[in-house]
Design an enzyme around this catalytic site. Structure first.
Site, short mmCIF file in Angstrom:
data_model
loop_
_atom_site.label_atom_id
_atom_site.label_comp_id
_atom_site.label_asym_id
_atom_site.label_seq_id
_atom_site.Cartn_x
_atom_site.Cartn_y
_atom_site.Cartn_z
CE LYS A 223 2.87 10.83 -10.13
NZ LYS A 223 3.01 10.32 -8.77
CD GLN B 276 6.00 9.19 -7.03
OE1 GLN B 276 5.35 10.19 -7.31
NE2 GLN B 276 5.70 8.01 -7.53
CG ASP C 250 -0.88 11.01 -4.43
OD1 ASP C 250 -1.20 10.74 -5.60
OD2 ASP C 250 0.28 10.96 -4.00
N GLY D 296 -6.85 -7.14 -5.49
CA GLY D 296 -5.89 -6.31 -4.75
C GLY D 296 -6.63 -5.38 -3.81
NE ARG D 297 -5.95 -7.89 1.56
CZ ARG D 297 -6.16 -8.75 2.54
NH1 ARG D 297 -7.21 -8.63 3.30
NH2 ARG D 297 -5.34 -9.74 2.76
CB SER E 3 -2.74 -12.85 -0.60
OG SER E 3 -3.00 -12.21 0.63
N PRO F 85 1.77 -0.89 -21.81
CG PRO F 85 3.54 0.41 -22.61
CD PRO F 85 3.02 -1.00 -22.59
N GLY G 170 -1.88 3.89 -16.69
CA GLY G 170 -0.75 4.74 -16.29
C GLY G 170 -0.95 6.22 -16.63
N1 GUN Z 1 3.86 5.59 -6.35
C1 GUN Z 1 3.28 4.87 -7.33
N2 GUN Z 1 2.10 5.42 -7.67
C2 GUN Z 1 1.93 6.50 -6.90
C3 GUN Z 1 0.90 7.48 -6.77
O1 GUN Z 1 -0.12 7.45 -7.46
N3 GUN Z 1 1.11 8.45 -5.84
C4 GUN Z 1 2.23 8.47 -5.06
N4 GUN Z 1 2.34 9.47 -4.17
N5 GUN Z 1 3.19 7.58 -5.14
C5 GUN Z 1 3.05 6.60 -6.06
#
Ligand code: GUN
Length: 320
Positions: A71, A115, A140, A187-188, A212, A287, A291
């Site tokens: 980032k 994060q 985010d 996934g949710r 699940s 990858p 990502g």
């Molecule tokens: N951990 C894994 N992906 C992310 C994301 O997109 N944002 C944040 N804040 N933490 C993460």
């Protein structure tokens, strides 16, 4: 004739051989996004505004350190002023909340992310932490205000979560329109699956979200024109589950043992790539797929936040 041959060879069967998917590169698409953003940031500099991002980390997880460094690298490339604040894993929840509130008050910060996961020896209420970030700086898109707006289809008045927004950008690259299609999300989670469902829905797909407790996931997957997988399970989706020619977006990042690799492991997605590649129309690699798009969308949201501040300043100036 050549056109027809090309058409035949790109449809599912030609000369007895099934076609293979077109790979949608997140590396290439994210580079284009970063280049566009760099131009926008250069334009903003003429108004003396430089977009700024604060990344708050609790603890010192190795995977988080890697994500944060990509980032910071992308921010530098685009011209965003980014800072990384790491609090020790002994920090209390109150101290984390106070740090967030002080960044909320700081007018020089346009974007603020915490994060995840939080790496602390003390109890942390993750919901409280993410909801303390001002919705106006929540690049985010994880606060309940932004998530609520997205769930109601108020897409232009919120920050869209970075991974689902990156997936939408990759789907756009295929040229396949989402409206009227049957989309399946596996996934949710709050960060991927749930907002992905909302984004597809408000882009007018009919959406099924599997989790699940879903009875027959392969059967659900078989109905998908567009499949987005954020299950967190290595190579869970097999090629023979897929509808021929569908779009496959793989959000998984899983480490599996591989003695032939220097670190003794390799990264795979939630989709079994080699079998899915034989059957899908489009597929993202892992990858190099979702990502880099997540990082690019974070940069996009940060620039957008600074642009909103600039627009508000201009509007306030006009009303004086
Ligand atoms: N951990 C894994 N992906 C992310 C994301 O997109 N944002 C944040 N804040 N933490 C993460």
């Amino acid at each position: 004739m050549l056109t027809l041959l090309r058409h035949l060879s790109s449809s599912c069967c030609y000369g007895g051989r099934r076609s293979i998917a077109t790979v949608i590169s997140g590396n290439k698409t994210s580079k284009l996004v970063r280049e566009r953003l760099k131009k926008e940031v250069d334009n903003m500099k003429m108004s003396n505004v430089i977009p700024s991002l604060l990344v708050l980390q609790v603890g010192n997880r190795e995977d988080s350190n890697l994500y944060i460094s990509s980032k910071m690298k992308a921010a530098a490339e685009v011209g965003i002023d980014a800072a990384h604040v790491r609090l020790p894993n002994t920090v209390t929840q109150d101290e984390v909340l106070r740090t967030i509130m002080s960044a909320n008050e700081d007018v020089s910060v346009h974007g603020l992310i915490v994060q995840l996961p939080l790496d602390s020896i003390n109890h942390m209420d993750v919901e409280m932490v993410t909801n303390t970030v001002s919705p106006l700086k929540d690049v985010d898109g994880l606060s309940c205000i932004n998530a609520g707006k997205l769930s109601r289809g108020d897409l232009n008045n919120c920050f869209l979560p970075c991974t689902p927004n990156g997936c939408m950008e990759l789907i756009r690259q295929t040229g396949v329109s989402v409206a009227g299609k049957h989309a399946v999300v596996i996934g949710r989670s709050k960060i991927v699956g749930a907002p992905m469902h909302d984004l597809l829905l408000w882009n007018h797909a009919t959406v099924t979200t599997c989790h699940s407790k879903t009875h027959n996931i392969p059967e659900e997957v078989g109905r998908a024109d567009i499949l987005v997988v954020g299950a967190g399970r290595a190579e869970m989706v097999r090629g023979d589950w897929l509808k021929e020619g569908c779009v496959v977006i793989d959000c998984g990042i899983n480490h599996v043992p591989d003695e032939s690799k220097p670190g003794g492991k390799r990264v795979v997605g939630d989709v079994h790539y080699t079998s899915a590649y034989q059957r899908a129309g489009f597929i993202t690699p892992v990858p190099g797929g979702v990502g880099p798009m997540t990082v690019a969308m974070l940069m996009q949201n940060t620039v957008l936040s600074a642009q909103r501040v600039l627009a508000n300043m201009a509007a306030a100036g006009r009303s004086l």
